[in-house]
Every structure is written in C-alpha cells, then in structure tokens.
Design a protein around this motif. Structure first.
Motif, PDB file in Angstrom:
ATOM      1  N   PRO A  68      -2.567  -5.467 -30.539  1.00 26.22           N
ATOM      2  CA  PRO A  68      -3.139  -5.535 -29.193  1.00 26.22           C
ATOM      3  C   PRO A  68      -3.082  -6.926 -28.567  1.00 26.22           C
ATOM      4  N   ALA A  69      -2.780  -7.940 -29.380  1.00 26.49           N
ATOM      5  CA  ALA A  69      -2.671  -9.301 -28.844  1.00 26.49           C
ATOM      6  C   ALA A  69      -1.340  -9.512 -28.123  1.00 26.49           C
ATOM      7  N   LYS A  70      -0.388  -8.609 -28.357  1.00 32.51           N
ATOM      8  CA  LYS A  70       0.929  -8.724 -27.724  1.00 32.51           C
ATOM      9  C   LYS A  70       0.971  -7.847 -26.478  1.00 32.51           C
ATOM     10  N   SER A  71       1.208  -8.463 -25.342  1.00 34.56           N
ATOM     11  CA  SER A  71       1.169  -7.734 -24.070  1.00 34.56           C
ATOM     12  C   SER A  71       2.199  -6.612 -24.014  1.00 34.56           C
ATOM     13  N   GLU A  72       3.357  -6.816 -24.659  1.00 34.16           N
ATOM     14  CA  GLU A  72       4.400  -5.791 -24.599  1.00 34.16           C
ATOM     15  C   GLU A  72       4.066  -4.559 -25.440  1.00 34.16           C
TER      16      GLU A  72
ATOM     17  N   ASP B 107      -7.894  -0.024 -27.018  1.00 29.93           N
ATOM     18  CA  ASP B 107      -8.962  -1.016 -26.939  1.00 29.93           C
ATOM     19  C   ASP B 107      -8.503  -2.304 -27.628  1.00 29.93           C
ATOM     20  N   ASP B 108      -9.414  -3.233 -27.814  1.00 27.91           N
ATOM     21  CA  ASP B 108      -9.055  -4.541 -28.366  1.00 27.91           C
ATOM     22  C   ASP B 108      -8.619  -4.482 -29.827  1.00 27.91           C
ATOM     23  N   THR B 109      -8.890  -3.369 -30.493  1.00 29.97           N
ATOM     24  CA  THR B 109      -8.492  -3.232 -31.897  1.00 29.97           C
ATOM     25  C   THR B 109      -7.266  -2.328 -32.066  1.00 29.97           C
ATOM     26  N   GLY B 110      -6.703  -1.869 -30.946  1.00 21.13           N
ATOM     27  CA  GLY B 110      -5.522  -1.016 -31.014  1.00 21.13           C
ATOM     28  C   GLY B 110      -5.838   0.461 -31.132  1.00 21.13           C
TER      29      GLY B 110
ATOM     30  N   LYS C  43       5.458   9.037 -26.121  1.00 20.24           N
ATOM     31  CA  LYS C  43       6.405   8.575 -25.100  1.00 20.24           C
ATOM     32  C   LYS C  43       6.185   7.108 -24.752  1.00 20.24           C
ATOM     33  N   ARG C  44       4.973   6.620 -25.014  1.00 21.42           N
ATOM     34  CA  ARG C  44       4.635   5.231 -24.691  1.00 21.42           C
ATOM     35  C   ARG C  44       4.694   4.320 -25.918  1.00 21.42           C
ATOM     36  N   LYS C  45       5.307   4.786 -26.992  1.00 19.07           N
ATOM     37  CA  LYS C  45       5.428   3.951 -28.186  1.00 19.07           C
ATOM     38  C   LYS C  45       6.186   2.676 -27.844  1.00 19.07           C
ATOM     39  N   PRO C  46       5.591   1.511 -28.075  1.00 16.91           N
ATOM     40  CA  PRO C  46       6.259   0.249 -27.740  1.00 16.91           C
ATOM     41  C   PRO C  46       7.539   0.065 -28.554  1.00 16.91           C
ATOM     42  N   ALA C  47       8.582  -0.408 -27.900  1.00 12.66           N
ATOM     43  CA  ALA C  47       9.866  -0.598 -28.574  1.00 12.66           C
ATOM     44  C   ALA C  47       9.788  -1.677 -29.645  1.00 12.66           C
ATOM     45  N   SER C  48       8.859  -2.632 -29.465  1.00 11.97           N
ATOM     46  CA  SER C  48       8.791  -3.772 -30.385  1.00 11.97           C
ATOM     47  C   SER C  48       7.908  -3.528 -31.601  1.00 11.97           C
ATOM     48  N   ILE C  49       7.284  -2.362 -31.676  1.00 10.50           N
ATOM     49  CA  ILE C  49       6.370  -2.117 -32.790  1.00 10.50           C
ATOM     50  C   ILE C  49       7.136  -1.958 -34.099  1.00 10.50           C
ATOM     51  N   LYS C  50       6.580  -2.529 -35.161  1.00 10.54           N
ATOM     52  CA  LYS C  50       7.178  -2.412 -36.483  1.00 10.54           C
ATOM     53  C   LYS C  50       6.242  -1.596 -37.371  1.00 10.54           C
TER      54      LYS C  50
END
Length: 234
Positions: free
Chosen positions: A59-63, A174-177, A206-213
């Motif tokens: 959650p700290a990463k805006s993308e 939320d702030d914890t993801g 559909k909103r899964k961030p592309a940068s998530i590992k």
C-alpha cells in the motif's frame, strides 16, 4: 442478563457461542460460508454480509493502490441517496435516472453555507469540478468528493446515476492492503449473495496491479455484522 454480568461479557459469550459453529482450521467453499454467515447473523436488525480480503499489494506504492467500482447485480440492500451537481441542461436526465438531489452552483453555495451533506454519494460532470473546489474541504473528509476513479466524475450522468441506483459501489484498499465490502444483507437469498461476491472478485482481479509480485489475493473471510469471520477458499 444476570446481576454482576457486564454487557461486554454477555456479548463475548454470544460471540464465543457463534464461533463454535465454525471450524477455524478450514477454508470453506463460498456457498457453504454464506450459509454459515447467515446462521451466525443474530443481530436484531438485518445484518450486512461483509467480505474482507487480504491482498499482497504494497500500500506504500502508489502504483499498487486499488480504487475502483463494481456493479453488484443484486445491490447491497441499502437505499442510497444520490446527489448530482450539473449544468441546468443536464439536470433533467439526472432526476429521471434516480438522483434525489439535483442542482448546479446554487447547490454548491447551499452546501458551503450550511456545511451539510444530506446524501450518500455525489456525482458531477468534468466541467463542474472547478466549482466543487469551494466545498472540497467539506466533501473530502466525508468521502463524498467526486473522483474519476470511482466514476463519480462523468460526462454520462444518466447512465452513472442509473448504475449507482442499481447497486454500483466503489471500494479501495486500506493502509494495510486489505479491502472490505458489503455484498448484501442476511435476508438475501444465498444465490444473490453468491452472485454479488463473484462480481466483486471479478472486479478486483481486473484491477490487479501489474507491478505486484507474488500472490495477489492472500486470504478471504466473510462475516455478518458483529459475527465471527469464516475463512473462504480462494
């Protein structure tokens, strides 16, 4: 309630009793989890059925922030009051679509003067956003400021208001993801709750961030209002 017994203790015993119906070592199929959530809905009012999802986002990463909408096919069971701020030539369509409070700059002036927001959601058109700056400090803290990400800033007022009236809602992490969403009421038919849940999961994926590992959806639980959580199979 027995003499000397506190309300908190009474609630704790009720909660503990409900938890005995749940195998905490097991992840249930959603169909079964819905039935248990409804069985453990013992409030005097019609409890909401809520889904909580723990995601693997940072959650700290805006993308990786998640903020989007979903049209629940059977709504949430809660009637919402929709307000629209738009130019005069677009107000008729907004009213016809189901908006209860419709106005232009005069409505902005009224909100600025009274500091009151007697609505649950506010929709506007892009060209009115500059005017809304005057009441941004009133709307923002209440989560009512229109935003393109929640599709409450739109050139198509009629369609947007109709969808909101049918059950389109926004959700975000939320702030914890974690993400929380009500998928209906305990009085809903099981299949309606299941259809709403499936629509929610589809919108989230559909909103899964592309940068998530790694794993995107780590854990899912369902519960009734004030009821125990039931772990769900992913």
């Amino acid at each position: 309630m027995r003499r000397g017994q506190t309300k908190q203790n009474s609630h704790s015993k009720r909660f503990v009793g409900l938890r005995t119906k749940i195998d905490k070592t097991k992840a249930y199929p959603m169909e079964e989890a819905i039935k248990i959530a409804k069985e453990t809905a013992t409030t005097k009012f019609d409890s909401s059925i809520e889904v909580a999802i723990r995601t693997g986002i940072d959650p700290a990463k805006s993308e990786q922030q998640i903020r989007t909408t979903v049209l629940l096919p059977h709504g949430t069971g809660k009637k919402i009051k929709i307000a629209v701020i738009a130019p005069a030539d677009k107000q008729k369509d907004a009213k016809a679509a189901g908006a209860e409070l419709v106005g232009g700059t005069e409505l902005i002036e009224e909100i600025a003067k009274t500091q009151k927001t007697n609505f649950d959601i506010l929709v506007t058109v892009p060209e009115m956003m500059k005017d809304l700056a005057k009441i941004a400090k009133i709307l923002g803290p209440k989560g009512l400021m229109p935003n393109p990400k929640t599709e409450t800033v739109t050139p198509n007022l009629k369609r947007t208001v109709e969808e909101l009236a049918k059950g389109k809602i926004s959700f975000k992490n939320d702030d914890t993801g974690n993400i929380h969403l009500s998928i209906g009421k305990a009085s809903f038919d099981d299949q309606k709750l299941l259809a709403n849940y499936q629509a929610f999961i589809e919108a989230l994926n559909k909103r899964k961030p592309a940068s998530i590992k790694g794993i995107f959806i780590k854990n899912i639980t369902i519960s009734s209002t004030m009821g125990p959580g039931i772990r769900v199979q992913i």
